[in-house]
Design an enzyme around this catalytic site. Sequence first.
Site, PDB file in Angstrom:
ATOM      1  N   GLY A 117     -34.059 -22.849  24.183  1.00 26.48           N
ATOM      2  CA  GLY A 117     -34.048 -23.126  25.615  1.00 26.48           C
ATOM      3  C   GLY A 117     -32.910 -24.066  25.981  1.00 26.48           C
ATOM      4  O   GLY A 117     -32.266 -24.667  25.125  1.00 26.48           O
ATOM      5  N   GLU A 118     -32.631 -24.197  27.272  1.00 27.32           N
ATOM      6  CA  GLU A 118     -31.563 -25.094  27.731  1.00 27.32           C
ATOM      7  C   GLU A 118     -31.962 -26.557  27.568  1.00 27.32           C
ATOM      8  O   GLU A 118     -33.125 -26.911  27.718  1.00 27.32           O
ATOM      9  CB  GLU A 118     -31.259 -24.849  29.210  1.00 27.32           C
ATOM     10  CG  GLU A 118     -30.453 -23.602  29.495  1.00 27.32           C
ATOM     11  CD  GLU A 118     -29.969 -23.568  30.941  1.00 27.32           C
ATOM     12  OE1 GLU A 118     -28.792 -23.247  31.152  1.00 27.32           O
ATOM     13  OE2 GLU A 118     -30.772 -23.862  31.835  1.00 27.32           O
ATOM     14  N   ILE A 119     -30.977 -27.407  27.283  1.00 26.15           N
ATOM     15  CA  ILE A 119     -31.192 -28.848  27.313  1.00 26.15           C
ATOM     16  C   ILE A 119     -30.347 -29.498  28.417  1.00 26.15           C
ATOM     17  O   ILE A 119     -30.539 -30.666  28.731  1.00 26.15           O
ATOM     18  CB  ILE A 119     -30.908 -29.520  25.954  1.00 26.15           C
ATOM     19  CG1 ILE A 119     -29.561 -29.062  25.380  1.00 26.15           C
ATOM     20  CG2 ILE A 119     -32.039 -29.236  24.986  1.00 26.15           C
ATOM     21  CD1 ILE A 119     -29.191 -29.769  24.086  1.00 26.15           C
ATOM     22  N   CYS A 158     -35.572 -26.220  29.577  1.00 25.62           N
ATOM     23  CA  CYS A 158     -35.902 -25.236  30.596  1.00 25.62           C
ATOM     24  C   CYS A 158     -35.582 -23.863  30.001  1.00 25.62           C
ATOM     25  O   CYS A 158     -34.612 -23.718  29.248  1.00 25.62           O
ATOM     26  CB  CYS A 158     -35.090 -25.449  31.871  1.00 25.62           C
ATOM     27  SG  CYS A 158     -35.550 -26.922  32.807  1.00 25.62           S
ATOM     28  N   ARG A 199     -27.567 -24.633  25.326  1.00 24.34           N
ATOM     29  CA  ARG A 199     -28.858 -24.291  24.730  1.00 24.34           C
ATOM     30  C   ARG A 199     -29.164 -25.178  23.525  1.00 24.34           C
ATOM     31  O   ARG A 199     -28.279 -25.544  22.764  1.00 24.34           O
ATOM     32  CB  ARG A 199     -28.853 -22.833  24.251  1.00 24.34           C
ATOM     33  CG  ARG A 199     -29.106 -21.798  25.330  1.00 24.34           C
ATOM     34  CD  ARG A 199     -28.109 -21.784  26.431  1.00 24.34           C
ATOM     35  NE  ARG A 199     -28.273 -20.616  27.296  1.00 24.34           N
ATOM     36  CZ  ARG A 199     -28.069 -20.613  28.599  1.00 24.34           C
ATOM     37  NH1 ARG A 199     -27.689 -21.719  29.207  1.00 24.34           N
ATOM     38  NH2 ARG A 199     -28.227 -19.517  29.302  1.00 24.34           N
TER      39      ARG A 199
END
Length: 353
Positions: free
Chosen positions: A217-219, A201, A224
Amino acid sequence: MSLVIDSIADLPVGIKHGVGGLIDNKIYAGLGSAGKQFFLLDLNHPELSWQCAPEFPGVARDDAAYAVCNDKLYVFSGAGIEPNKTHPTVLLDSWVFDSSKNSWNQLEETLPIGLLGASCASLSSGEIVCFGGYRKETFDDFVEQLSHINIELEPEKHKQLLTQFMSQEIADYGWNQNILKFTPSDNLWSVIGENPFPANCGAGIAQSGNVITLVEGEIKPGLRSLQTKQYDCSGATSVKGIECSSIVSVDYEHEGLAGHFVGTVGQNIYVYGGAYFIGSWNNLKTGKLYTHQGLQKHFTNKVWKFDGESWCFAGEFGEGLAYGISLCSDQCMYIIGGENNLGEAQKRCYTLS
Protein backbone atom coordinates in the site's frame (compact mmCIF):
# COMPACT_ATOMS: atom_id res chain seq x y z
CA MET A 1 -0.29 -26.97 -7.88
CA SER A 2 -1.04 -24.70 -10.84
CA LEU A 3 -2.94 -21.44 -10.68
CA VAL A 4 -6.37 -21.50 -12.33
CA ILE A 5 -8.03 -18.26 -13.47
CA ASP A 6 -11.52 -18.37 -14.96
CA SER A 7 -13.92 -15.69 -16.20
CA ILE A 8 -17.30 -15.07 -14.64
CA ALA A 9 -20.09 -12.74 -15.80
CA ASP A 10 -19.13 -9.17 -16.75
CA LEU A 11 -20.40 -6.31 -14.63
CA PRO A 12 -23.13 -4.10 -16.16
CA VAL A 13 -20.73 -1.14 -15.87
CA GLY A 14 -17.04 -0.82 -15.13
CA ILE A 15 -16.24 -0.46 -11.45
CA LYS A 16 -13.03 0.96 -9.97
CA HIS A 17 -12.46 2.47 -6.51
CA GLY A 18 -15.70 0.81 -5.40
CA VAL A 19 -16.86 -1.48 -2.58
CA GLY A 20 -18.09 -5.05 -2.45
CA GLY A 21 -18.74 -8.12 -0.39
CA LEU A 22 -19.53 -11.83 -0.56
CA ILE A 23 -22.67 -12.63 1.45
CA ASP A 24 -24.68 -15.86 1.39
CA ASN A 25 -22.98 -16.93 -1.85
CA LYS A 26 -23.90 -13.65 -3.53
CA ILE A 27 -21.34 -11.11 -4.72
CA TYR A 28 -22.25 -7.46 -4.19
CA ALA A 29 -20.35 -4.64 -5.91
CA GLY A 30 -20.84 -0.97 -6.66
CA LEU A 31 -20.06 2.70 -5.88
CA GLY A 32 -16.76 4.18 -7.05
CA SER A 33 -16.91 4.77 -10.80
CA ALA A 34 -20.42 3.21 -10.79
CA GLY A 35 -21.73 6.21 -8.84
CA LYS A 36 -24.58 5.12 -6.59
CA GLN A 37 -25.25 1.92 -8.55
CA PHE A 38 -25.04 -1.37 -6.68
CA PHE A 39 -25.21 -4.87 -8.18
CA LEU A 40 -25.36 -8.50 -7.13
CA LEU A 41 -24.35 -11.79 -8.73
CA ASP A 42 -25.99 -14.89 -7.27
CA LEU A 43 -23.35 -17.62 -7.50
CA ASN A 44 -26.08 -20.22 -7.03
CA HIS A 45 -27.68 -18.95 -10.26
CA PRO A 46 -24.83 -17.50 -12.35
CA GLU A 47 -26.97 -17.84 -15.48
CA LEU A 48 -28.92 -14.79 -14.25
CA SER A 49 -25.77 -12.67 -14.56
CA TRP A 50 -25.50 -9.44 -12.55
CA GLN A 51 -28.73 -7.93 -11.22
CA CYS A 52 -29.49 -4.46 -9.89
CA ALA A 53 -29.45 -4.24 -6.10
CA PRO A 54 -30.82 -1.26 -4.12
CA GLU A 55 -29.11 1.97 -5.11
CA PHE A 56 -26.79 3.51 -2.56
CA PRO A 57 -28.71 6.36 -0.87
CA GLY A 58 -25.75 8.41 0.36
CA VAL A 59 -23.26 10.69 -1.37
CA ALA A 60 -21.54 8.90 -4.27
CA ARG A 61 -17.97 8.14 -3.29
CA ASP A 62 -14.59 6.70 -4.25
CA ASP A 63 -12.18 4.66 -2.16
CA ALA A 64 -14.45 4.04 0.81
CA ALA A 65 -13.31 1.57 3.45
CA TYR A 66 -15.54 -1.50 3.63
CA ALA A 67 -15.94 -4.95 5.13
CA VAL A 68 -18.56 -7.69 5.51
CA CYS A 69 -19.47 -8.49 9.10
CA ASN A 70 -22.34 -10.72 10.28
CA ASP A 71 -23.72 -10.93 6.73
CA LYS A 72 -23.86 -7.15 6.37
CA LEU A 73 -21.70 -4.90 4.22
CA TYR A 74 -20.36 -1.87 6.08
CA VAL A 75 -19.14 1.16 4.12
CA PHE A 76 -17.10 3.87 5.85
CA SER A 77 -15.99 7.28 4.61
CA GLY A 78 -14.50 7.69 1.12
CA ALA A 79 -14.24 10.86 -0.95
CA GLY A 80 -17.28 12.50 -2.52
CA ILE A 81 -18.94 15.81 -3.30
CA GLU A 82 -21.41 16.70 -0.57
CA PRO A 83 -24.48 18.87 -1.26
CA ASN A 84 -23.64 22.57 -1.63
CA LYS A 85 -19.98 21.79 -2.35
CA THR A 86 -18.15 21.85 -5.67
CA HIS A 87 -15.19 19.61 -4.93
CA PRO A 88 -14.65 16.27 -3.15
CA THR A 89 -13.97 16.04 0.57
CA VAL A 90 -13.27 13.13 2.89
CA LEU A 91 -16.67 11.94 4.11
CA LEU A 92 -17.36 11.06 7.74
CA ASP A 93 -20.53 9.00 7.35
CA SER A 94 -21.07 5.25 7.58
CA TRP A 95 -23.58 2.97 5.90
CA VAL A 96 -24.63 -0.65 6.18
CA PHE A 97 -26.27 -2.88 3.60
CA ASP A 98 -28.41 -5.59 5.17
CA SER A 99 -28.66 -8.45 2.68
CA SER A 100 -31.54 -10.12 4.56
CA LYS A 101 -33.65 -6.95 4.21
CA ASN A 102 -32.11 -5.96 0.88
CA SER A 103 -31.74 -2.37 2.06
CA TRP A 104 -29.26 0.35 3.04
CA ASN A 105 -29.24 2.28 6.30
CA GLN A 106 -27.04 5.09 7.53
CA LEU A 107 -25.38 4.66 10.93
CA GLU A 108 -26.09 7.53 13.32
CA GLU A 109 -22.56 7.98 14.65
CA THR A 110 -20.14 10.25 12.79
CA LEU A 111 -16.76 8.65 12.14
CA PRO A 112 -14.01 9.71 14.57
CA ILE A 113 -11.68 10.31 11.61
CA GLY A 114 -11.78 10.01 7.83
CA LEU A 115 -11.08 6.55 6.44
CA LEU A 116 -10.48 7.40 2.78
CA GLY A 117 -8.30 4.61 1.38
CA ALA A 118 -8.23 2.66 4.65
CA SER A 119 -8.23 -1.15 4.74
CA CYS A 120 -10.80 -3.04 6.83
CA ALA A 121 -11.39 -6.65 7.81
CA SER A 122 -13.90 -8.49 9.96
CA LEU A 123 -12.57 -10.42 12.96
CA SER A 124 -13.87 -13.76 14.20
CA SER A 125 -15.26 -11.85 17.20
CA GLY A 126 -17.76 -10.10 14.92
CA GLU A 127 -15.96 -6.76 14.96
CA ILE A 128 -14.24 -4.76 12.23
CA VAL A 129 -10.69 -3.43 12.36
CA CYS A 130 -9.44 -0.55 10.21
CA PHE A 131 -5.89 0.37 9.23
CA GLY A 132 -4.66 3.61 7.67
CA GLY A 133 -6.67 6.26 5.89
CA TYR A 134 -6.06 9.74 4.56
CA ARG A 135 -6.11 12.69 6.97
CA LYS A 136 -9.31 14.63 6.22
CA GLU A 137 -7.86 18.09 6.80
CA THR A 138 -4.88 17.42 4.53
CA PHE A 139 -7.01 16.06 1.70
CA ASP A 140 -9.77 18.66 1.94
CA ASP A 141 -7.40 21.61 2.02
CA PHE A 142 -5.35 20.37 -0.94
CA VAL A 143 -8.36 19.58 -3.13
CA GLU A 144 -9.96 22.93 -2.28
CA GLN A 145 -6.80 24.78 -3.35
CA LEU A 146 -6.72 22.78 -6.58
CA SER A 147 -10.35 23.62 -7.26
CA HIS A 148 -9.53 27.33 -7.42
CA ILE A 149 -6.94 26.86 -10.17
CA ASN A 150 -7.80 26.71 -13.86
CA ILE A 151 -5.29 24.19 -15.20
CA GLU A 152 -5.53 25.43 -18.77
CA LEU A 153 -5.11 29.10 -17.87
CA GLU A 154 -2.76 28.66 -14.91
CA PRO A 155 -0.63 25.58 -15.64
CA GLU A 156 2.41 26.85 -13.72
CA LYS A 157 0.35 27.65 -10.63
CA HIS A 158 -1.16 24.16 -10.76
CA LYS A 159 2.27 22.57 -11.15
CA GLN A 160 3.67 24.61 -8.27
CA LEU A 161 0.88 23.58 -5.89
CA LEU A 162 1.16 19.93 -6.92
CA THR A 163 4.94 19.93 -6.50
CA GLN A 164 4.70 21.57 -3.10
CA PHE A 165 2.13 19.05 -1.88
CA MET A 166 3.92 15.96 -3.24
CA SER A 167 7.34 17.03 -1.92
CA GLN A 168 6.48 16.54 1.75
CA GLU A 169 7.97 13.97 4.10
CA ILE A 170 5.94 10.83 4.77
CA ALA A 171 4.92 11.96 8.26
CA ASP A 172 3.69 15.34 7.02
CA TYR A 173 0.58 13.85 5.42
CA GLY A 174 -0.71 12.77 8.82
CA TRP A 175 -2.33 9.54 7.69
CA ASN A 176 -4.14 7.58 10.39
CA GLN A 177 -1.58 5.82 12.58
CA ASN A 178 -4.13 4.31 14.99
CA ILE A 179 -5.64 0.88 14.59
CA LEU A 180 -9.39 1.28 15.00
CA LYS A 181 -12.07 -1.22 15.93
CA PHE A 182 -15.77 -0.92 15.15
CA THR A 183 -18.29 -2.96 17.14
CA PRO A 184 -21.51 -3.32 15.10
CA SER A 185 -23.60 -4.49 18.05
CA ASP A 186 -23.41 -1.02 19.66
CA ASN A 187 -22.05 1.05 16.75
CA LEU A 188 -19.01 2.10 18.79
CA TRP A 189 -15.48 2.95 17.62
CA SER A 190 -12.38 2.46 19.73
CA VAL A 191 -8.62 2.67 19.32
CA ILE A 192 -7.00 -0.70 20.03
CA GLY A 193 -3.42 0.21 19.29
CA GLU A 194 -0.95 2.32 17.36
CA ASN A 195 0.41 0.94 14.12
CA PRO A 196 4.17 0.39 14.59
CA PHE A 197 4.64 0.72 10.83
CA PRO A 198 4.02 3.69 8.51
CA ALA A 199 0.31 4.20 7.90
CA ASN A 200 -1.02 3.00 4.55
CA CYS A 201 -3.68 3.88 2.03
CA GLY A 202 -4.73 1.36 -0.60
CA ALA A 203 -3.09 -1.58 1.16
CA GLY A 204 -4.11 -5.17 0.50
CA ILE A 205 -5.68 -6.93 3.47
CA ALA A 206 -6.28 -10.58 4.36
CA GLN A 207 -7.79 -12.08 7.49
CA SER A 208 -7.52 -15.41 9.30
CA GLY A 209 -9.36 -15.53 12.62
CA ASN A 210 -8.07 -12.53 14.53
CA VAL A 211 -4.81 -12.28 12.58
CA ILE A 212 -4.71 -9.59 9.91
CA THR A 213 -2.12 -9.44 7.13
CA LEU A 214 -1.54 -6.07 5.49
CA VAL A 215 0.33 -6.13 2.19
CA GLU A 216 2.18 -2.98 1.07
CA GLY A 217 0.00 0.00 0.00
CA GLU A 218 0.98 3.67 -0.26
CA ILE A 219 2.92 5.37 2.53
CA LYS A 220 2.70 8.77 0.79
CA PRO A 221 1.20 9.79 -2.55
CA GLY A 222 3.10 7.98 -5.28
CA LEU A 223 5.30 5.88 -2.99
CA ARG A 224 4.42 2.30 -2.07
CA SER A 225 5.47 0.39 1.01
CA LEU A 226 7.67 -2.67 0.55
CA GLN A 227 6.47 -4.25 3.80
CA THR A 228 4.12 -7.10 4.59
CA LYS A 229 2.85 -6.88 8.17
CA GLN A 230 0.80 -9.15 10.40
CA TYR A 231 -1.27 -8.04 13.37
CA ASP A 232 -2.71 -10.16 16.17
CA CYS A 233 -5.97 -8.37 17.03
CA SER A 234 -7.21 -10.84 19.65
CA GLY A 235 -6.55 -8.39 22.50
CA ALA A 236 -9.33 -5.99 23.46
CA THR A 237 -7.06 -2.97 23.84
CA SER A 238 -3.77 -4.01 22.29
CA VAL A 239 -2.45 -5.19 18.93
CA LYS A 240 0.76 -7.06 18.26
CA GLY A 241 2.38 -6.26 14.92
CA ILE A 242 5.28 -8.02 13.24
CA GLU A 243 7.01 -7.53 9.91
CA CYS A 244 6.95 -10.55 7.60
CA SER A 245 8.95 -11.54 4.58
CA SER A 246 8.48 -9.12 1.68
CA ILE A 247 8.02 -9.49 -2.07
CA VAL A 248 11.14 -7.39 -2.65
CA SER A 249 13.16 -10.16 -0.98
CA VAL A 250 12.45 -12.36 -4.01
CA ASP A 251 12.22 -9.58 -6.62
CA TYR A 252 14.76 -6.82 -6.01
CA GLU A 253 13.12 -4.64 -8.69
CA HIS A 254 9.77 -4.70 -6.88
CA GLU A 255 8.53 -1.17 -6.05
CA GLY A 256 5.57 -2.03 -3.80
CA LEU A 257 1.87 -2.11 -4.74
CA ALA A 258 -1.30 -0.13 -4.17
CA GLY A 259 -4.82 -1.03 -5.22
CA HIS A 260 -3.89 -4.71 -5.62
CA PHE A 261 -6.24 -7.68 -5.34
CA VAL A 262 -5.56 -9.74 -2.21
CA GLY A 263 -7.21 -12.85 -0.83
CA THR A 264 -6.69 -16.07 1.10
CA VAL A 265 -7.12 -19.29 -0.89
CA GLY A 266 -6.57 -22.41 1.16
CA GLN A 267 -3.61 -21.74 3.44
CA ASN A 268 -1.99 -19.14 1.19
CA ILE A 269 -2.42 -15.43 0.53
CA TYR A 270 -2.48 -14.45 -3.14
CA VAL A 271 -1.79 -11.00 -4.56
CA TYR A 272 -2.66 -10.07 -8.12
CA GLY A 273 -2.15 -6.80 -9.95
CA GLY A 274 -1.70 -3.41 -8.35
CA ALA A 275 -0.12 -0.16 -9.49
CA TYR A 276 3.19 1.58 -8.78
CA PHE A 277 5.73 4.00 -10.24
CA ILE A 278 8.96 2.51 -11.57
CA GLY A 279 11.85 4.49 -10.12
CA SER A 280 9.97 5.99 -7.14
CA TRP A 281 12.14 4.30 -4.51
CA ASN A 282 15.32 5.31 -6.32
CA ASN A 283 14.07 8.91 -6.31
CA LEU A 284 13.48 8.75 -2.56
CA LYS A 285 16.95 7.33 -1.95
CA THR A 286 18.47 10.22 -3.88
CA GLY A 287 16.55 12.76 -1.83
CA LYS A 288 13.69 13.52 -4.23
CA LEU A 289 10.55 13.68 -2.08
CA TYR A 290 8.23 14.10 -5.08
CA THR A 291 9.03 10.46 -5.74
CA HIS A 292 6.79 9.88 -8.76
CA GLN A 293 7.39 13.17 -10.56
CA GLY A 294 7.73 12.49 -14.28
CA LEU A 295 7.19 8.75 -13.81
CA GLN A 296 4.50 6.67 -15.48
CA LYS A 297 2.17 4.59 -13.34
CA HIS A 298 2.67 0.88 -14.06
CA PHE A 299 -0.12 -1.68 -13.72
CA THR A 300 1.31 -5.12 -13.08
CA ASN A 301 -0.18 -8.47 -14.13
CA LYS A 302 1.94 -10.55 -11.75
CA VAL A 303 0.52 -12.96 -9.19
CA TRP A 304 2.36 -13.55 -5.90
CA LYS A 305 1.82 -16.20 -3.23
CA PHE A 306 2.57 -15.89 0.49
CA ASP A 307 2.56 -19.08 2.60
CA GLY A 308 2.96 -17.29 5.91
CA GLU A 309 6.74 -17.47 5.83
CA SER A 310 7.91 -16.42 2.38
CA TRP A 311 6.74 -15.03 -0.95
CA CYS A 312 7.07 -16.66 -4.34
CA PHE A 313 6.14 -15.73 -7.88
CA ALA A 314 2.95 -17.59 -8.88
CA GLY A 315 2.54 -16.51 -12.51
CA GLU A 316 1.14 -13.78 -14.72
CA PHE A 317 -2.42 -13.14 -15.77
CA GLY A 318 -3.79 -11.07 -18.66
CA GLU A 319 -3.31 -7.33 -18.47
CA GLY A 320 -2.32 -5.43 -15.36
CA LEU A 321 -5.22 -4.20 -13.25
CA ALA A 322 -5.64 -2.29 -10.00
CA TYR A 323 -8.24 -0.54 -7.83
CA GLY A 324 -10.92 -3.21 -8.18
CA ILE A 325 -12.63 -5.38 -5.57
CA SER A 326 -11.20 -8.65 -4.25
CA LEU A 327 -13.40 -11.08 -2.33
CA CYS A 328 -12.76 -14.59 -1.04
CA SER A 329 -14.53 -17.85 -0.41
CA ASP A 330 -12.85 -21.01 0.88
CA GLN A 331 -12.13 -22.15 -2.67
CA CYS A 332 -11.16 -19.04 -4.61
CA MET A 333 -10.57 -15.31 -4.82
CA TYR A 334 -12.93 -13.16 -6.88
CA ILE A 335 -11.41 -10.34 -8.95
CA ILE A 336 -14.15 -7.80 -9.61
CA GLY A 337 -13.63 -4.91 -12.04
CA GLY A 338 -10.65 -2.62 -11.64
CA GLU A 339 -8.73 -0.12 -13.73
CA ASN A 340 -6.28 -0.72 -16.58
CA ASN A 341 -3.27 1.34 -17.61
CA LEU A 342 -5.49 3.61 -19.70
CA GLY A 343 -7.51 4.57 -16.63
CA GLU A 344 -10.56 2.69 -17.88
CA ALA A 345 -12.94 1.10 -15.38
CA GLN A 346 -13.32 -2.61 -16.11
CA LYS A 347 -16.44 -4.76 -16.40
CA ARG A 348 -14.62 -8.08 -16.48
CA CYS A 349 -14.54 -10.38 -13.45
CA TYR A 350 -12.56 -13.52 -12.69
CA THR A 351 -11.94 -16.25 -10.15
CA LEU A 352 -8.45 -17.21 -9.00
CA SER A 353 -8.09 -20.69 -7.53
